[in-house]
Scaffold this motif. Structure first.
Motif, short mmCIF file in Angstrom:
data_model
loop_
_atom_site.label_atom_id
_atom_site.label_comp_id
_atom_site.label_asym_id
_atom_site.label_seq_id
_atom_site.Cartn_x
_atom_site.Cartn_y
_atom_site.Cartn_z
N PRO A 154 35.11 39.96 28.54
CA PRO A 154 36.55 40.04 28.84
C PRO A 154 36.84 40.33 30.30
O PRO A 154 37.79 39.80 30.87
N ALA A 155 36.02 41.17 30.93
CA ALA A 155 36.10 41.42 32.37
C ALA A 155 34.80 40.89 32.98
O ALA A 155 33.72 41.39 32.66
N PHE A 156 34.91 39.90 33.84
CA PHE A 156 33.72 39.21 34.33
C PHE A 156 33.71 39.16 35.85
O PHE A 156 34.75 39.22 36.51
N SER A 157 32.52 39.02 36.41
CA SER A 157 32.34 38.91 37.86
C SER A 157 31.93 37.49 38.21
O SER A 157 31.65 36.66 37.32
N THR A 158 31.87 37.20 39.49
CA THR A 158 31.40 35.87 39.91
C THR A 158 29.92 35.70 39.55
O THR A 158 29.47 34.58 39.33
N GLY A 159 29.19 36.82 39.48
CA GLY A 159 27.80 36.73 39.04
C GLY A 159 27.73 36.27 37.60
O GLY A 159 26.83 35.48 37.23
N ASP A 160 28.65 36.75 36.76
CA ASP A 160 28.70 36.31 35.36
C ASP A 160 29.01 34.82 35.27
O ASP A 160 28.41 34.09 34.47
N ILE A 161 29.97 34.37 36.10
CA ILE A 161 30.32 32.94 36.10
C ILE A 161 29.11 32.11 36.52
O ILE A 161 28.78 31.09 35.89
N ALA A 162 28.45 32.53 37.60
CA ALA A 162 27.31 31.77 38.12
C ALA A 162 26.20 31.65 37.09
O ALA A 162 25.63 30.58 36.89
N LYS A 163 25.92 32.74 36.40
CA LYS A 163 24.85 32.72 35.41
C LYS A 163 25.21 31.85 34.21
O LYS A 163 24.40 31.03 33.75
N ALA A 164 26.43 32.00 33.70
CA ALA A 164 26.84 31.27 32.51
C ALA A 164 27.01 29.77 32.77
O ALA A 164 26.75 28.94 31.90
N ALA A 165 27.47 29.43 33.98
CA ALA A 165 27.70 28.03 34.32
C ALA A 165 26.49 27.37 34.98
O ALA A 165 26.50 26.16 35.21
N ASP A 166 25.48 28.18 35.30
CA ASP A 166 24.28 27.69 36.00
C ASP A 166 24.66 27.03 37.32
O ASP A 166 24.27 25.90 37.61
N ILE A 167 25.44 27.76 38.12
CA ILE A 167 25.84 27.29 39.44
C ILE A 167 25.52 28.39 40.45
O ILE A 167 25.35 29.55 40.08
N PRO A 168 25.46 28.05 41.74
CA PRO A 168 25.19 29.08 42.76
C PRO A 168 26.31 30.12 42.81
O PRO A 168 27.47 29.82 42.50
N GLU A 179 43.08 37.23 37.08
CA GLU A 179 43.55 38.36 37.89
C GLU A 179 42.44 39.40 38.02
O GLU A 179 41.54 39.48 37.17
N ILE A 180 42.51 40.18 39.09
CA ILE A 180 41.53 41.24 39.33
C ILE A 180 41.88 42.44 38.46
O ILE A 180 43.03 42.86 38.40
N VAL A 181 40.85 43.00 37.80
CA VAL A 181 41.09 44.17 36.94
C VAL A 181 40.27 45.38 37.36
O VAL A 181 40.39 46.45 36.78
N GLY A 182 39.43 45.24 38.37
CA GLY A 182 38.63 46.38 38.80
C GLY A 182 37.40 45.94 39.56
O GLY A 182 37.30 44.80 40.01
N LYS A 183 36.45 46.86 39.68
CA LYS A 183 35.20 46.58 40.38
C LYS A 183 34.04 47.19 39.60
O LYS A 183 34.19 48.19 38.91
N LYS A 184 32.89 46.56 39.74
CA LYS A 184 31.65 47.10 39.22
C LYS A 184 30.65 47.06 40.35
O LYS A 184 30.26 45.99 40.79
N SER A 185 30.29 48.25 40.85
CA SER A 185 29.52 48.35 42.10
C SER A 185 30.37 47.69 43.19
O SER A 185 31.50 48.09 43.41
N ASN A 186 29.84 46.67 43.85
CA ASN A 186 30.61 46.00 44.90
C ASN A 186 31.24 44.69 44.43
O ASN A 186 31.84 43.96 45.23
N ALA A 187 31.11 44.39 43.14
CA ALA A 187 31.61 43.12 42.62
C ALA A 187 32.98 43.28 41.99
O ALA A 187 33.20 44.20 41.18
#
Length: 225
Positions: free
Chosen positions: A172-186, A204-212
């Motif tokens: 439900p709350a995802f990072s660009t790292g999650d997108i990259a892994k799931a879509a197999d893109i850089p 929309e932005i809902v927060g941060k996890k570490s620096n992401a």
């Protein structure tokens, strides 16, 4: 200089030479088909952003964006000369690569009169050695690009169309790292994807996890995704 690829796509989308290279409101339009303006744009979408915005005031506009799903590289001895070698490039583009360019077009995308058609192509690229290579040059210049065939097409008109390119299985709350892994893109491409989705109001932005940064599908878009 117009490439063979551009001419081939222009002919494919117009189907009538008499409706190509039309002058309108101080602009040169690639083709006019049934009162809809057609622009073939291999280069940056940002380069035609203002032109398209102006034309949308009174016309329906189809922007065709070719991507190289596969590219065959042909090395020539000289311009128009014999073929020295040929090979396929290991680099492949997918529909997700439209976001690499859409970052410069978000201010226009979503207009009710605009259709962006992404075309996955197999291209043939002709190269010759550069006589005076510049510091950042790869030692060659591209003389021409040709269309071998079309592998797929996708039309993008709305936020829902962009959301459809998000991969399945995201939390439900995802990072660009999650997108990259799931879509197999850089990761860099996932970041551009997130930027476009955020700028168009799809996520929309809902927060941060570490620096992401963490995102979620925005508001009413959640029901459509």
């Amino acid at each position: 200089m117009e490439t063979t690829l551009h001419r081939q796509l222009k002919a494919l989308y117009s189907g009538d030479d008499s409706l190509q290279e039309v002058a309108l409101r101080g602009y040169r339009i690639d083709a006019v088909v049934a009162d809809r303006l057609v622009e073939i744009q291999y280069g940056s979408l940002g380069a035609i952003r203002d032109k398209v915005r102006a034309l949308l005031a009174d016309h329906d506009v189809l922007v065709v964006k070719p991507l190289a799903a596969r590219k065959y590289l042909v090395k020539l001895a000289r311009r128009g000369g014999r073929i020295v070698s040929g090979r396929y490039s290991p680099t492949r583009e997918t529909f997700h690569h439209v976001f690499d360019d859409l970052v410069h077009f978000t201010g226009v995308f979503g207009h009710p009169r605009l259709t962006l058609e992404v075309v996955l192509t197999e291209q043939e690229e002709h190269r010759v050695a550069a006589h005076k290579p510049r510091r950042r040059s790869k030692g060659y210049r591209v003389e021409d690009r040709l269309l071998r065939h079309i592998e797929g097409r996708m039309q993008l008109r709305s936020i829902d169309d962009l959301l459809a390119l998000l991969p399945g299985g995201l939390p439900p709350a995802f990072s660009t790292g999650d997108i990259a892994k799931a879509a197999d893109i850089p990761r860099w491409l996932a970041q551009k994807m997130a930027y476009c989705l955020r700028e168009t109001g799809a996520i929309e932005i809902v927060g941060k996890k570490s620096n992401a940064l963490l995102y979620r599908i925005a508001g009413d878009n959640r029901r459509a995704a």
